[in-house]
Motif scaffolding. Structure first.
Motif, PDB file in Angstrom:
ATOM      1  N   LEU A 328     -23.745 -61.565 -50.160  1.00  0.00           N
ATOM      2  CA  LEU A 328     -22.528 -61.433 -49.366  1.00  0.00           C
ATOM      3  C   LEU A 328     -22.842 -60.950 -47.957  1.00  0.00           C
ATOM      4  CD1 LEU A 328     -20.171 -59.943 -52.095  1.00  0.00           C
ATOM      5  CD2 LEU A 328     -19.870 -62.138 -50.929  1.00  0.00           C
ATOM      6  N   ALA A 329     -23.824 -60.070 -47.829  1.00  0.00           N
ATOM      7  CA  ALA A 329     -24.222 -59.597 -46.500  1.00  0.00           C
ATOM      8  C   ALA A 329     -24.784 -60.744 -45.666  1.00  0.00           C
ATOM      9  CB  ALA A 329     -25.254 -58.480 -46.635  1.00  0.00           C
ATOM     10  N   ALA A 330     -25.568 -61.610 -46.286  1.00  0.00           N
ATOM     11  CA  ALA A 330     -26.103 -62.771 -45.575  1.00  0.00           C
ATOM     12  C   ALA A 330     -24.991 -63.750 -45.227  1.00  0.00           C
ATOM     13  CB  ALA A 330     -27.168 -63.457 -46.425  1.00  0.00           C
ATOM     14  N   LEU A 331     -24.008 -63.856 -46.105  1.00  0.00           N
ATOM     15  CA  LEU A 331     -22.893 -64.777 -45.891  1.00  0.00           C
ATOM     16  C   LEU A 331     -21.996 -64.297 -44.752  1.00  0.00           C
ATOM     17  CD1 LEU A 331     -22.018 -67.388 -47.386  1.00  0.00           C
ATOM     18  CD2 LEU A 331     -20.409 -65.972 -48.679  1.00  0.00           C
ATOM     19  N   ALA A 332     -21.908 -62.990 -44.564  1.00  0.00           N
ATOM     20  CA  ALA A 332     -21.011 -62.423 -43.552  1.00  0.00           C
ATOM     21  C   ALA A 332     -21.357 -62.878 -42.142  1.00  0.00           C
ATOM     22  CB  ALA A 332     -21.050 -60.900 -43.631  1.00  0.00           C
ATOM     23  N   ALA A 344     -18.684 -70.242 -51.851  1.00  0.00           N
ATOM     24  CA  ALA A 344     -19.881 -69.416 -52.037  1.00  0.00           C
ATOM     25  C   ALA A 344     -19.507 -67.944 -52.129  1.00  0.00           C
ATOM     26  CB  ALA A 344     -20.857 -69.648 -50.884  1.00  0.00           C
ATOM     27  N   ALA A 345     -18.570 -67.508 -51.289  1.00  0.00           N
ATOM     28  CA  ALA A 345     -18.117 -66.114 -51.330  1.00  0.00           C
ATOM     29  C   ALA A 345     -17.454 -65.803 -52.670  1.00  0.00           C
ATOM     30  CB  ALA A 345     -17.153 -65.854 -50.181  1.00  0.00           C
ATOM     31  N   ALA A 346     -16.661 -66.748 -53.173  1.00  0.00           N
ATOM     32  CA  ALA A 346     -16.010 -66.551 -54.475  1.00  0.00           C
ATOM     33  C   ALA A 346     -17.056 -66.347 -55.567  1.00  0.00           C
ATOM     34  CB  ALA A 346     -15.132 -67.766 -54.786  1.00  0.00           C
TER      35      ALA A 346
END
Length: 391
Positions: A328-332, A344-346
């Motif tokens: 999630l940190a990488a996705l942010a 992807a976040a879900a």
């Protein structure tokens, strides 16, 4: 009728006509006429033990060249506006074996010329190099035949002034072939299989590690095809696929091709993608996937492409390797509008135990989904989590 033989001969026959003086558009029309004639006059069945590989004529390539050249001459002589072409049309060559020269590679370059739009390049490649009819291509892309005919005609006019021996860009050709592959199966043509055939043909023409990398990538993805959908047509995520349905022979071939390409130490994006696919294919189960190494390959891929889609996939891989919060940190760091970012976040929130947020995001992702199968899958994911929360 050996349809695969006809398709494989198409580019070399077209190349011979162009070398004789026909412009590309007229030559391509003549070759299509010759293919239609072959379907009409060649016997429907022939002995597979014959020296011509099941073909009823002794020299199928020469036969096609002769018929196509006659069609070109007829069209040229009948068209008053094209009479100036008579200057380049000599007497019809005497019957005999077709020339050994092969211009297939130049046709790949021409059909993927930078002046063409991606959709036009795909259509022209399938017709001129692949030997498909306009009707087959139209059905595969679910558009009217007249629309596809216009697209192909415009593409042929666009490249008609390009010198046939002009150097081409392999990277552009590979992008076109990958576009074909990703269309999968529709109409009466298996475009994924056709893309693999054309990429094999290209690999025989040019010694390039990225051509091998793309071929390996296609094979490794294609090997999992049977397990990607359930009997009702719904999508089956990679982690839930029945690996017993994967084609192990195709996987072995793909990994072998990839290893040979990587050994040349000229890494490109298709080799990196194939390496990731190989790690998935090589894992006995989803739980045994080497996610740490997959993240490393995504790092290489991001360095090569700087693609936000690659960074999205890397974030999911980080979530598998280092935990969902790391993912999630990488996705942010990625833009909210990026396709599939919400899905992807879900997934990562579900992995982290936050079912309420995951269900909400799955529903949101379903509303954004481009395809019906993906939308249905995400809707079911949201419903599944909401059911779990109510228990």
């Amino acid at each position: 009728m050996n349809e695969s033989l006809l398709r494989s001969l198409t580019p070399s026959v077209l190349g011979i006509l162009v070398r004789r003086g026909a412009d590309f558009a007229a030559a391509e029309d003549a070759v299509q006429d010759a293919l239609v004639e072959a379907v009409r006059v060649w016997p429907a069945a022939s002995s597979p033990s014959s020296s011509s590989g099941g073909c009823p004529v002794r020299d199928p390539k020469g036969w096609l060249v002769t018929v196509a050249w006659r069609r070109f001459l007829d069209a040229t002589r009948a068209d008053v506006a094209r009479r100036r072409r008579e200057n380049v049309v000599d007497e019809e060559p005497a019957p005999g074996p077709a020339p050994a020269a092969d211009d297939t590679l130049q046709l790949y370059f021409l059909c993927a010329h930078p002046s063409l739009t991606p959709s036009s390049a795909v259509a022209l490649t399938l017709r001129a190099v692949g030997g498909l009819t306009t009707r087959q291509i139209a059905r595969a892309y679910l558009v009217p035949e007249a629309t596809m005919a216009q697209r192909i005609s415009r593409a042929k006019r666009t490249v008609s002034g390009v010198r046939f021996d002009q150097p081409g860009d392999v990277a552009t050709v590979l992008r076109v072939l990958y576009l074909v592959f990703n269309e999968g199966y529709s109409g009466d043509v298996d475009l994924a299989a056709e893309a693999i055939r054309l990429t094999r043909q290209l690999a025989a023409q040019v010694d390039h590690p990225e051509v091998a990398g793309l071929l390996a990538l296609m094979l490794l993805h294609h090997a999992r095809r049977a397990a990607r959908t359930a009997s009702d047509g719904s999508l089956v995520p990679l982690a839930e696929q029945d690996r017993g349905r994967w084609d192990t022979g195709t996987i072995v071939e793909g990994i072998g091709i990839l290893r040979t390409a990587l050994a040349r130490d000229r890494l490109g994006e298709y080799q990196a993608q194939a390496a990731i696919a190989a790690l998935h294919a090589d894992a006995p189960s989803a739980a045994e996937t080497d996610w740490v190494q997959i993240v490393e390959w995504y790092d290489e891929l991001a360095r090569l492409t700087d693609s936000p889609v690659v960074r999205l996939n890397r974030a999911v891989a980080v979530g598998e390797a280092d935990g969902p919060r790391a993912g999630l940190a990488a996705l942010a760091a990625l833009d909210d509008s990026l396709p599939r970012r919400t899905a992807a976040a879900a997934y990562l929130h579900e992995r982290d135990g936050d079912l309420a947020t995951a269900a909400r995001l799955y529903a949101e992702a379903a509303r954004k989904a481009a395809g019906l199968a993906e939308r249905d899958h995400l809707t079911r994911q949201a419903a599944r989590l909401n059911t779990r929360r109510r228990r």
